[in-house]
Design a protein around this motif. Structure first.
Motif, short mmCIF file in Angstrom:
data_model
loop_
_atom_site.label_atom_id
_atom_site.label_comp_id
_atom_site.label_asym_id
_atom_site.label_seq_id
_atom_site.Cartn_x
_atom_site.Cartn_y
_atom_site.Cartn_z
N GLU A 1 -23.88 4.16 49.53
CA GLU A 1 -22.41 4.16 49.50
C GLU A 1 -21.89 2.90 48.80
O GLU A 1 -20.91 2.95 48.06
CB GLU A 1 -21.85 4.29 50.91
CG GLU A 1 -22.03 5.69 51.48
CD GLU A 1 -21.60 5.83 52.93
OE1 GLU A 1 -21.44 4.79 53.63
OE2 GLU A 1 -21.45 6.98 53.38
N ILE A 2 -22.54 1.77 49.02
CA ILE A 2 -22.16 0.52 48.34
C ILE A 2 -22.38 0.65 46.84
O ILE A 2 -21.52 0.27 46.03
CB ILE A 2 -22.93 -0.68 48.92
CG1 ILE A 2 -22.43 -1.00 50.33
CG2 ILE A 2 -22.81 -1.92 48.02
CD1 ILE A 2 -23.29 -1.99 51.09
N ILE A 3 -23.53 1.20 46.45
CA ILE A 3 -23.82 1.38 45.02
C ILE A 3 -22.79 2.28 44.37
O ILE A 3 -22.24 1.95 43.30
CB ILE A 3 -25.24 1.97 44.83
CG1 ILE A 3 -26.30 0.93 45.18
CG2 ILE A 3 -25.44 2.49 43.41
CD1 ILE A 3 -27.71 1.50 45.32
N LYS B 1 -16.47 -0.94 52.60
CA LYS B 1 -17.66 -1.78 52.48
C LYS B 1 -17.26 -3.20 52.14
O LYS B 1 -16.72 -3.48 51.07
CB LYS B 1 -18.62 -1.24 51.40
CG LYS B 1 -19.04 0.19 51.61
CD LYS B 1 -19.83 0.36 52.87
CE LYS B 1 -20.25 1.80 53.09
NZ LYS B 1 -20.80 2.01 54.39
N LEU B 2 -17.53 -4.12 53.05
CA LEU B 2 -17.20 -5.53 52.86
C LEU B 2 -17.85 -6.07 51.59
O LEU B 2 -17.23 -6.83 50.85
CB LEU B 2 -17.63 -6.34 54.08
CG LEU B 2 -17.33 -7.84 54.05
CD1 LEU B 2 -15.84 -8.10 53.92
CD2 LEU B 2 -17.90 -8.51 55.29
N GLU B 3 -19.09 -5.67 51.33
CA GLU B 3 -19.80 -6.16 50.15
C GLU B 3 -19.06 -5.83 48.86
O GLU B 3 -19.01 -6.64 47.94
CB GLU B 3 -21.22 -5.58 50.08
CG GLU B 3 -22.12 -5.98 51.21
CD GLU B 3 -22.08 -5.01 52.39
OE1 GLU B 3 -21.05 -4.33 52.60
OE2 GLU B 3 -23.07 -4.95 53.12
N VAL C 1 -9.89 -9.61 50.62
CA VAL C 1 -10.59 -10.43 51.61
C VAL C 1 -9.62 -11.27 52.45
O VAL C 1 -9.71 -12.49 52.50
CB VAL C 1 -11.67 -11.33 50.95
CG1 VAL C 1 -12.82 -10.51 50.43
CG2 VAL C 1 -11.07 -12.17 49.83
N PRO C 2 -8.71 -10.62 53.16
CA PRO C 2 -7.73 -11.37 53.96
C PRO C 2 -8.40 -12.25 55.01
O PRO C 2 -7.86 -13.28 55.39
CB PRO C 2 -6.85 -10.29 54.58
CG PRO C 2 -7.67 -9.05 54.55
CD PRO C 2 -8.56 -9.17 53.35
N HIS C 3 -9.57 -11.85 55.47
CA HIS C 3 -10.29 -12.61 56.50
C HIS C 3 -10.79 -13.95 55.99
O HIS C 3 -11.13 -14.82 56.78
CB HIS C 3 -11.44 -11.78 57.05
CG HIS C 3 -12.47 -11.43 56.00
ND1 HIS C 3 -12.27 -10.45 55.05
CD2 HIS C 3 -13.70 -11.95 55.76
CE1 HIS C 3 -13.33 -10.38 54.27
NE2 HIS C 3 -14.21 -11.27 54.67
N LEU C 4 -10.85 -14.13 54.67
CA LEU C 4 -11.33 -15.40 54.11
C LEU C 4 -10.20 -16.36 53.77
O LEU C 4 -10.46 -17.50 53.40
CB LEU C 4 -12.17 -15.14 52.85
CG LEU C 4 -13.47 -14.37 53.07
CD1 LEU C 4 -14.18 -14.14 51.76
CD2 LEU C 4 -14.38 -15.11 54.04
N LEU C 5 -8.98 -15.89 53.85
CA LEU C 5 -7.83 -16.73 53.46
C LEU C 5 -7.10 -17.27 54.67
O LEU C 5 -7.15 -16.83 55.73
CB LEU C 5 -6.88 -15.95 52.57
CG LEU C 5 -7.53 -15.38 51.30
CD1 LEU C 5 -6.54 -14.51 50.57
CD2 LEU C 5 -8.01 -16.49 50.40
#
Length: 131
Positions: free
Chosen positions: A58-60, A87-89, A127-131
């Motif tokens: 699914e990521i690919i 997918k976070l990745e 990526v709201p979790h990183l800000l």
């Protein structure tokens, strides 16, 4: 139907490995591999090897779609697809690409303020979790 849990576990492990090898040897595409894996849902969809390969495929697939959008300069669509993939990745990789674009613009004298704000907005959505 396979009756015992051990038999289902072994069968699933073998089938997942077979599908993984077909994809690795390019005898099967990731999307065909995913379809084959989904046929195992009724056998043992909670098997960790099964779940891992489904997740990887699914990521690919999502990453390939995002890449096509980027190549066609369809940035909003790329962001929306990355987010909808779940997918976070995929989201983090696209945010990294946008961060690289921001850094390149900064190195070239700051770039267009509107474009900078647009890219920053995409990163915030991805990526709201990183800000």
């Amino acid at each position: 139907a396979i009756s015992s849990k051990g038999a289902r576990n072994f069968y699933t492990e073998c089938k997942v490995e077979e599908i993984r090898l077909q994809i690795a040897k390019e005898q099967s595409s990731p999307s065909k591999g995913l379809s084959k894996l989904k046929n195992l849902d009724d056998v043992d969809k909670n098997h960790p090897t099964y779940q891992d390969l489904v997740n990887r495929i699914e990521i690919i697939l999502a990453s390939e779609e995002v890449e096509r959008y980027l190549q066609n300069k369809q940035y909003d669509e790329a962001v929306n697809r990355a987010i909808s993939s779940g997918k976070l990745e995929v989201r983090e990789r696209l945010a990294e690409i946008f961060m690289g674009a921001l850094q390149a613009a900064q190195a070239d004298g700051g770039g267009n303020p509107w474009e900078t704000a647009q890219i920053a907005g995409w990163i915030r959505r991805l990526v709201p979790h990183l800000l």
